[in-house]
Design an enzyme around this catalytic site. Sequence first.
Site, PDB file in Angstrom:
ATOM      1  N   SER A  12     -44.491  11.788 -45.790  1.00  0.00           N
ATOM      2  CA  SER A  12     -44.520  11.515 -44.307  1.00  0.00           C
ATOM      3  C   SER A  12     -46.267  11.697 -44.257  1.00  0.00           C
ATOM      4  O   SER A  12     -46.539  12.325 -44.467  1.00  0.00           O
ATOM      5  CB  SER A  12     -44.188  11.598 -43.374  1.00  0.00           C
ATOM      6  OG  SER A  12     -42.231  11.857 -43.625  1.00  0.00           O
ATOM      7  N   PRO A  22     -48.944  10.854 -40.372  1.00  0.00           N
ATOM      8  CA  PRO A  22     -48.915  11.242 -38.946  1.00  0.00           C
ATOM      9  C   PRO A  22     -49.094  10.249 -38.053  1.00  0.00           C
ATOM     10  O   PRO A  22     -48.806  10.291 -37.040  1.00  0.00           O
ATOM     11  CB  PRO A  22     -50.689  12.216 -38.461  1.00  0.00           C
ATOM     12  CG  PRO A  22     -50.456  13.053 -39.980  1.00  0.00           C
ATOM     13  CD  PRO A  22     -50.209  12.117 -40.888  1.00  0.00           C
ATOM     14  N   TRP A  45     -44.846  16.581 -41.665  1.00  0.00           N
ATOM     15  CA  TRP A  45     -43.769  17.263 -41.440  1.00  0.00           C
ATOM     16  C   TRP A  45     -43.310  17.180 -43.068  1.00  0.00           C
ATOM     17  O   TRP A  45     -42.100  16.907 -43.446  1.00  0.00           O
ATOM     18  CB  TRP A  45     -42.466  16.055 -41.230  1.00  0.00           C
ATOM     19  CG  TRP A  45     -43.335  16.553 -39.958  1.00  0.00           C
ATOM     20  CD1 TRP A  45     -43.510  16.692 -38.637  1.00  0.00           C
ATOM     21  CD2 TRP A  45     -43.691  14.560 -39.560  1.00  0.00           C
ATOM     22  NE1 TRP A  45     -43.883  15.850 -37.255  1.00  0.00           N
ATOM     23  CE2 TRP A  45     -44.269  14.846 -37.995  1.00  0.00           C
ATOM     24  CE3 TRP A  45     -43.820  13.449 -39.421  1.00  0.00           C
ATOM     25  CZ2 TRP A  45     -44.771  13.945 -37.458  1.00  0.00           C
ATOM     26  CZ3 TRP A  45     -44.070  11.726 -39.133  1.00  0.00           C
ATOM     27  CH2 TRP A  45     -44.630  12.497 -37.765  1.00  0.00           C
ATOM     28  N   THR A  65     -41.279  19.526 -45.905  1.00  0.00           N
ATOM     29  CA  THR A  65     -40.279  20.942 -45.855  1.00  0.00           C
ATOM     30  C   THR A  65     -40.668  21.287 -47.358  1.00  0.00           C
ATOM     31  O   THR A  65     -40.956  20.876 -48.011  1.00  0.00           O
ATOM     32  CB  THR A  65     -38.776  20.063 -45.966  1.00  0.00           C
ATOM     33  OG1 THR A  65     -38.348  19.533 -45.454  1.00  0.00           O
ATOM     34  CG2 THR A  65     -38.006  21.195 -46.364  1.00  0.00           C
ATOM     35  N   GLY A  69     -30.854  10.632 -51.676  1.00  0.00           N
ATOM     36  CA  GLY A  69     -31.873  11.872 -50.297  1.00  0.00           C
ATOM     37  C   GLY A  69     -30.412  11.522 -48.802  1.00  0.00           C
ATOM     38  O   GLY A  69     -30.695  13.007 -48.970  1.00  0.00           O
ATOM     39  N   ARG A  70     -30.266  10.172 -48.625  1.00  0.00           N
ATOM     40  CA  ARG A  70     -29.220  10.268 -47.572  1.00  0.00           C
ATOM     41  C   ARG A  70     -27.646  10.473 -47.661  1.00  0.00           C
ATOM     42  O   ARG A  70     -27.713  10.627 -46.779  1.00  0.00           O
ATOM     43  CB  ARG A  70     -29.758   8.709 -47.601  1.00  0.00           C
ATOM     44  CG  ARG A  70     -31.231   8.040 -46.435  1.00  0.00           C
ATOM     45  CD  ARG A  70     -31.254   6.737 -46.438  1.00  0.00           C
ATOM     46  NE  ARG A  70     -32.882   6.703 -46.420  1.00  0.00           N
ATOM     47  CZ  ARG A  70     -33.541   5.548 -46.248  1.00  0.00           C
ATOM     48  NH1 ARG A  70     -32.398   4.365 -47.261  1.00  0.00           N
ATOM     49  NH2 ARG A  70     -34.465   5.125 -45.264  1.00  0.00           N
ATOM     50  N   GLY A 106     -20.813  28.105 -20.406  1.00  0.00           N
ATOM     51  CA  GLY A 106     -21.646  29.184 -20.940  1.00  0.00           C
ATOM     52  C   GLY A 106     -22.058  30.132 -22.002  1.00  0.00           C
ATOM     53  O   GLY A 106     -23.616  29.717 -22.006  1.00  0.00           O
ATOM     54  N   GLU A 133     -35.885  11.918 -43.623  1.00  0.00           N
ATOM     55  CA  GLU A 133     -35.336  10.536 -44.629  1.00  0.00           C
ATOM     56  C   GLU A 133     -34.583   9.484 -43.718  1.00  0.00           C
ATOM     57  O   GLU A 133     -33.521   8.555 -44.480  1.00  0.00           O
ATOM     58  CB  GLU A 133     -33.860  11.187 -45.511  1.00  0.00           C
ATOM     59  CG  GLU A 133     -35.004  12.172 -46.222  1.00  0.00           C
ATOM     60  CD  GLU A 133     -33.900  13.147 -47.393  1.00  0.00           C
ATOM     61  OE1 GLU A 133     -33.309  11.975 -47.924  1.00  0.00           O
ATOM     62  OE2 GLU A 133     -34.033  14.190 -47.678  1.00  0.00           O
TER      63      GLU A 133
END
Length: 376
Positions: A123, A125, A153, A155, A238-239, A336, A358
């Site tokens: 990925s 920008p 992004w 990881t 990966g998915r 709450g 992904e």
Amino acid sequence: MELSPEQAAIRETVREVAVEEIRPVAADADAAESFPEDVWDTLADLDLTALTVPAEYDGFDADRLTYAIVNEELAYGSLAVATALSVHSLATSCIAEFGSEDVRERWLPEMAAGRPVGAFALSEPEAGSNPAEMETVAHRDGDAYVIDGEKQWITNGERSGVAVVFAKTDPDDPESITQFLVPKDADGLTVGPPEEKLGLRASDTTALTFDGVRIPAEHRLTEEGRGLAAALSILSGGRVGIAAQSVGLAQAALDEAIEYAQDREQFDAPISDIQSIRHKLAEMQTTVQAGRLLTRDAARRMDRGEDARMAASMAKYFASEGAMDVTNEAVQIHGGYGYVESDVERFYRDAKVTTIYEGTTQIQKTVIAREMLDRS
């Protein structure tokens, strides 16, 4: 769908690690926005960092269903830990499938042992869902490639020791995307500051900037122009991993909701006696199990060598959206107490990313529709 005795044993072992070693440190890691490295060492000791490494390189060489089971159980403990391992596994998958023998021998045994950690740099920008728009370029210079550009992004961005990087060999040709292996200590490679995220806060997520990064030509993993097709083939697997993680996260939220509903009393009775709460829990259980079955079906199709693109996208789409629904209901059941700092509050924040990384939910729907309508 029954598991083999070996798969059931692996599931039990990883669940034990998730409950006894990962869950106790997950909240503190999230608050500190710091990855729990001791947990990573435990995963390495169990050979889980070798999941997608072939046996000849000291790997676990797991089938896709076993891979899904491990991802589900790790996410039951912490989605950040599961995500770190799945990205490491993406990197080792790429090296195992596309690297030369020298590259595989150099990198895979050490990565199987846990370090260096792998990153997957696709990925950018301005190129998220459409990687063909990436601007990172790798130009040939004698017996080397020189890489310039920015990835976002990523990881394991800081903690990784090697990254699988995608770049165009011709800046004007979207079909020139190629896959490269880049050591993180390469001159000109800069790691950006940690991203400030809604959830998955214990995950190490950064940008990577490449400024004249020079790597040997043998570190090119795919033929020039074959990188995007390679990425898409790897991402189908990966998915399935992300779908499994979504199921594990949803199961954790469901279990917390059940326990709370049975303990919390209103009007002199546990709230689990209230029909609306019972119906919520029934819906949550159905969602979790449906996601699990879709995920395991996709994994089994891959293990049989079938084209499982649609199955993987259906699993990722349903399970990730299901994780959003289940964690939302878990917060609602807690009232709450679910809105303040708690496990279900963290699960809810973490769940959102499963619908994004992904391949977003919208991308999964596009893949499913294409497979249904355009390939018939």
